[in-house]
Motif scaffolding. Sequence first.
Motif: not given
Length: 305
Positions: A150-175
């Motif tokens: 059995f192969f059990a993959p962890g969290c995809y690095m690719q997620n940070f391009h979509n579902v876990m992508k940093p959000q613009d916090l409106g003050d010049g930073t991202y979260g």
Amino acid sequence: MSKILVVFGATGNQGGSVINHVLNDPQLSQVYRVRAVTRNPSQPTAHNLQAKGVEIVQADADDPQSLQRALDGASTVFILTTEAYKKAREIAQGKAIADAAVAAGLEYIIYSTLPNVTEISHGRYRKVDYYDSKAETEQYIRSLPIKSAFFAPGCYMQNFHNVMKPQDLGDGTYGIVNFVSPDTLLPLIDITDSGKFVGAILSEPDRFEGEVIAAAEKLYSFDDVANLLSSSLGKTVKYKQVPLDTFRSYLPPDHADSLVETMGYFEDFGYYGPRMRDLVAKGAKDATQPLITFTAYLTQEPVDL
């Protein structure tokens, strides 16, 4: 005569990585001939595989006769099921492919699995069906008269391009916004590294029989991720911990309970459970080639903010 390796999910990231790894490995390419299973053989990804010498077969897990054709004469099958939010259907599909493998006389099943959240959390988290469906299918496969791993993959690095992508916090930073502790650990994997783990099983099937490979490069906290994104982008990215109700309001209503419980489970029990650190270290050591680090991934695939 080469053995036939059948790959379900062949046109996706996991299956495609497994196929490319086998084709490019000097030893495995001599042992295995690859048969790629797809619902749509006319799609460009299938044509690209065919151009590499891969046999393309049309099959559907909901069609038993097509499964018989796909598995005829094969020795090993890599099974990936993808009905993420349809637990009963995903389990039924996984069982159907596994049963067909037994009926066709295959020697070995490699199944793409995930941890059993309900079991590991002692029933605290019961709504993470998209993990539990794979874990329950894994248990079914273990009951069959066929060798398996059995192969059990962890969290995809690719997620940070979509579902876990940093959000613009409106003050010049991202979260990166979530409700769990910034110390919560994520076992990250570039999903295109899947073949490096599955290739280890294919190279030594007896060694890995009955085993689960925790497939991740290493563990990163949310703070680690934010710092590495900052360095990569040249912008300020921070982890922003918000109240649970605030986090829930960002989620699609149909999946909110499941996603909230997933994050709570990660914080309270660890992605792979209480032995997570040891399992991730062992999995990375078992990989056949060096794994892509998160820093290298962000260089190759920069996040567009």
